[in-house]
Design a protein around this motif. Sequence first.
Motif, PDB file in Angstrom:
ATOM      1  N   ILE A  85       0.848  -1.185   0.000  1.00 18.59           N
ATOM      2  CA  ILE A  85       0.000   0.000   0.000  1.00 18.59           C
ATOM      3  C   ILE A  85       0.888   1.241   0.000  1.00 18.59           C
ATOM      4  O   ILE A  85       1.909   1.298   0.700  1.00 18.59           O
ATOM      5  CB  ILE A  85      -0.953  -0.012   1.224  1.00 18.59           C
ATOM      6  CG1 ILE A  85      -1.953   1.137   1.148  1.00 18.59           C
ATOM      7  CG2 ILE A  85      -0.184   0.018   2.537  1.00 18.59           C
ATOM      8  CD1 ILE A  85      -3.048   1.031   2.193  1.00 18.59           C
ATOM      9  N   SER A  86       0.515   2.221  -0.794  1.00 22.08           N
ATOM     10  CA  SER A  86       1.297   3.451  -0.892  1.00 22.08           C
ATOM     11  C   SER A  86       0.851   4.455   0.173  1.00 22.08           C
ATOM     12  O   SER A  86      -0.211   4.311   0.794  1.00 22.08           O
ATOM     13  CB  SER A  86       1.122   4.075  -2.280  1.00 22.08           C
ATOM     14  OG  SER A  86      -0.223   4.516  -2.452  1.00 22.08           O
ATOM     15  N   ASP A  90      -0.175   7.467  -0.431  1.00 25.83           N
ATOM     16  CA  ASP A  90      -1.395   8.105  -0.915  1.00 25.83           C
ATOM     17  C   ASP A  90      -2.625   7.242  -0.609  1.00 25.83           C
ATOM     18  O   ASP A  90      -3.678   7.767  -0.248  1.00 25.83           O
ATOM     19  CB  ASP A  90      -1.293   8.345  -2.427  1.00 25.83           C
ATOM     20  CG  ASP A  90      -2.487   9.123  -2.969  1.00 25.83           C
ATOM     21  OD1 ASP A  90      -2.695  10.267  -2.533  1.00 25.83           O
ATOM     22  OD2 ASP A  90      -3.230   8.573  -3.804  1.00 25.83           O
ATOM     23  N   MET A  91      -2.486   5.939  -0.721  1.00 24.00           N
ATOM     24  CA  MET A  91      -3.600   5.044  -0.392  1.00 24.00           C
ATOM     25  C   MET A  91      -3.916   5.093   1.099  1.00 24.00           C
ATOM     26  O   MET A  91      -5.084   5.052   1.499  1.00 24.00           O
ATOM     27  CB  MET A  91      -3.283   3.614  -0.827  1.00 24.00           C
ATOM     28  CG  MET A  91      -3.246   3.423  -2.346  1.00 24.00           C
ATOM     29  SD  MET A  91      -2.604   1.802  -2.825  1.00 24.00           S
ATOM     30  CE  MET A  91      -3.868   0.716  -2.164  1.00 24.00           C
ATOM     31  N   ARG A  92      -2.880   5.188   1.928  1.00 17.98           N
ATOM     32  CA  ARG A  92      -3.102   5.314   3.369  1.00 17.98           C
ATOM     33  C   ARG A  92      -3.886   6.582   3.682  1.00 17.98           C
ATOM     34  O   ARG A  92      -4.796   6.584   4.518  1.00 17.98           O
ATOM     35  CB  ARG A  92      -1.769   5.345   4.109  1.00 17.98           C
ATOM     36  CG  ARG A  92      -1.105   3.990   4.293  1.00 17.98           C
ATOM     37  CD  ARG A  92       0.241   4.140   4.996  1.00 17.98           C
ATOM     38  NE  ARG A  92       0.132   4.890   6.225  1.00 17.98           N
ATOM     39  CZ  ARG A  92       1.133   5.538   6.810  1.00 17.98           C
ATOM     40  NH1 ARG A  92       2.334   5.549   6.240  1.00 17.98           N
ATOM     41  NH2 ARG A  92       0.960   6.184   7.948  1.00 17.98           N
ATOM     42  N   GLN A 102      -5.926   8.168   1.670  1.00 10.35           N
ATOM     43  CA  GLN A 102      -7.301   8.004   1.199  1.00 10.35           C
ATOM     44  C   GLN A 102      -8.125   7.131   2.150  1.00 10.35           C
ATOM     45  O   GLN A 102      -9.282   7.437   2.443  1.00 10.35           O
ATOM     46  CB  GLN A 102      -7.298   7.410  -0.211  1.00 10.35           C
ATOM     47  CG  GLN A 102      -6.814   8.383  -1.274  1.00 10.35           C
ATOM     48  CD  GLN A 102      -7.018   7.871  -2.686  1.00 10.35           C
ATOM     49  OE1 GLN A 102      -7.281   6.699  -2.906  1.00 10.35           O
ATOM     50  NE2 GLN A 102      -6.888   8.769  -3.648  1.00 10.35           N
ATOM     51  N   LEU A 103      -7.537   6.052   2.651  1.00  6.36           N
ATOM     52  CA  LEU A 103      -8.248   5.196   3.605  1.00  6.36           C
ATOM     53  C   LEU A 103      -8.580   5.958   4.884  1.00  6.36           C
ATOM     54  O   LEU A 103      -9.698   5.861   5.412  1.00  6.36           O
ATOM     55  CB  LEU A 103      -7.416   3.955   3.931  1.00  6.36           C
ATOM     56  CG  LEU A 103      -7.412   2.842   2.888  1.00  6.36           C
ATOM     57  CD1 LEU A 103      -6.354   1.799   3.232  1.00  6.36           C
ATOM     58  CD2 LEU A 103      -8.789   2.179   2.786  1.00  6.36           C
ATOM     59  N   SER A 117      -5.842  14.517  -2.371  1.00  7.49           N
ATOM     60  CA  SER A 117      -5.083  13.342  -2.778  1.00  7.49           C
ATOM     61  C   SER A 117      -5.460  12.834  -4.162  1.00  7.49           C
ATOM     62  O   SER A 117      -4.804  11.959  -4.708  1.00  7.49           O
ATOM     63  CB  SER A 117      -5.285  12.205  -1.763  1.00  7.49           C
ATOM     64  OG  SER A 117      -6.621  11.736  -1.806  1.00  7.49           O
ATOM     65  N   ARG A 118      -6.526  13.401  -4.733  1.00  2.58           N
ATOM     66  CA  ARG A 118      -6.955  12.941  -6.058  1.00  2.58           C
ATOM     67  C   ARG A 118      -6.686  14.029  -7.076  1.00  2.58           C
ATOM     68  O   ARG A 118      -7.163  15.150  -6.947  1.00  2.58           O
ATOM     69  CB  ARG A 118      -8.447  12.596  -6.053  1.00  2.58           C
ATOM     70  CG  ARG A 118      -8.789  11.413  -5.158  1.00  2.58           C
ATOM     71  CD  ARG A 118     -10.285  11.116  -5.189  1.00  2.58           C
ATOM     72  NE  ARG A 118     -11.050  12.260  -4.711  1.00  2.58           N
ATOM     73  CZ  ARG A 118     -12.315  12.510  -5.052  1.00  2.58           C
ATOM     74  NH1 ARG A 118     -12.921  11.719  -5.900  1.00  2.58           N
ATOM     75  NH2 ARG A 118     -12.958  13.542  -4.562  1.00  2.58           N
ATOM     76  N   LEU A 125     -11.000   7.221  -6.828  1.00  2.00           N
ATOM     77  CA  LEU A 125     -10.066   6.709  -5.844  1.00  2.00           C
ATOM     78  C   LEU A 125      -9.074   5.761  -6.502  1.00  2.00           C
ATOM     79  O   LEU A 125      -9.333   5.216  -7.576  1.00  2.00           O
ATOM     80  CB  LEU A 125     -10.825   5.945  -4.762  1.00  2.00           C
ATOM     81  CG  LEU A 125     -11.728   6.726  -3.814  1.00  2.00           C
ATOM     82  CD1 LEU A 125     -12.525   5.755  -2.952  1.00  2.00           C
ATOM     83  CD2 LEU A 125     -10.912   7.662  -2.941  1.00  2.00           C
ATOM     84  N   ASN A 126      -7.960   5.555  -5.833  1.00  2.00           N
ATOM     85  CA  ASN A 126      -7.031   4.522  -6.286  1.00  2.00           C
ATOM     86  C   ASN A 126      -7.823   3.216  -6.458  1.00  2.00           C
ATOM     87  O   ASN A 126      -8.562   2.817  -5.560  1.00  2.00           O
ATOM     88  CB  ASN A 126      -5.930   4.343  -5.245  1.00  2.00           C
ATOM     89  CG  ASN A 126      -4.844   3.396  -5.705  1.00  2.00           C
ATOM     90  OD1 ASN A 126      -5.099   2.249  -6.051  1.00  2.00           O
ATOM     91  ND2 ASN A 126      -3.615   3.887  -5.698  1.00  2.00           N
ATOM     92  N   ILE A 140      -8.273   0.707  -3.617  1.00  2.00           N
ATOM     93  CA  ILE A 140      -8.979   1.060  -2.383  1.00  2.00           C
ATOM     94  C   ILE A 140     -10.299   0.299  -2.270  1.00  2.00           C
ATOM     95  O   ILE A 140     -10.642  -0.251  -1.214  1.00  2.00           O
ATOM     96  CB  ILE A 140      -9.240   2.583  -2.320  1.00  2.00           C
ATOM     97  CG1 ILE A 140      -7.928   3.347  -2.154  1.00  2.00           C
ATOM     98  CG2 ILE A 140     -10.198   2.909  -1.175  1.00  2.00           C
ATOM     99  CD1 ILE A 140      -7.256   3.160  -0.823  1.00  2.00           C
TER     100      ILE A 140
END
Length: 252
Positions: free
Chosen positions: A193-194, A196-198, A200-201, A215-216, A222-223, A226
């Motif tokens: 997990i990147s 950026d994904m963290r 977003q979560l 972040s987008r 979204l990624n 996700i």
Amino acid sequence: MPSYTDEGVVLRTVKLGEADRIITVLTRSHGKIRAVAKGVRRTRSRFGGRLEPFSRNSFLIYEGRGELQHINQVESVAAYGSALAASYESYVAANVMVESVDKLLDAAEQMMPQDVQPYYTLLVSALASLARGEHSADVIENSFLLRLLSTGGWAPRLDRCAVCGRQTDLNYFSVSAGGITCSTDRFMDAQEISYDMRVQLFALLKGRWDLLDESRQDKAALNPAIGGIVEEWLQYYIERPVRSLQLVKSVL
């Protein structure tokens, strides 16, 4: 027969006989109920379209003697259906949300009706936001699912390793471990997990729309990973398939 009034959202309907339906409603104060709506499938039904899924109504309910209650009166509070049906993405997201809360409450044991109110408030807020198009459908859906599970006590650990508590080298996510893990303690099911994904979560879990927009790029989706993480988290805790999610996969 004793009766009561309560506000609720229609989760699903099932045909009964030639003219009736069984309506599953998530109410504000009485939890999830199943009630018969007599004659609702007739053209001249006094209920009209107020008992369609996603509709938010004020109900007069007769409890009856069996498992099924009886809907005697319905007054519309908010009709989200037409706005949701105008967008395929929003309609699918709404189906995923109502089915998920329905199945989560089925899976929950010894839950008193008053304990259901936070789930009701969350669902109403998400449906209203979806109908108004405040954010993209995938953002609202995934935020709702994470917050739904968090309400039940199943929030993923995102600020430190779920295994050792380490706050650095957090490059993996594992459902069975309980969230983010470091490289040393990652589980067999962990996926990379990147950062950026963290973010977003975290934003989805906390309802931080500002972080999501930042972040987008150009407010894109979204990624793609996700949605898979959220779905896996959902399925792990409710322990039953969500048919609406499977339908989306089959269409795509």
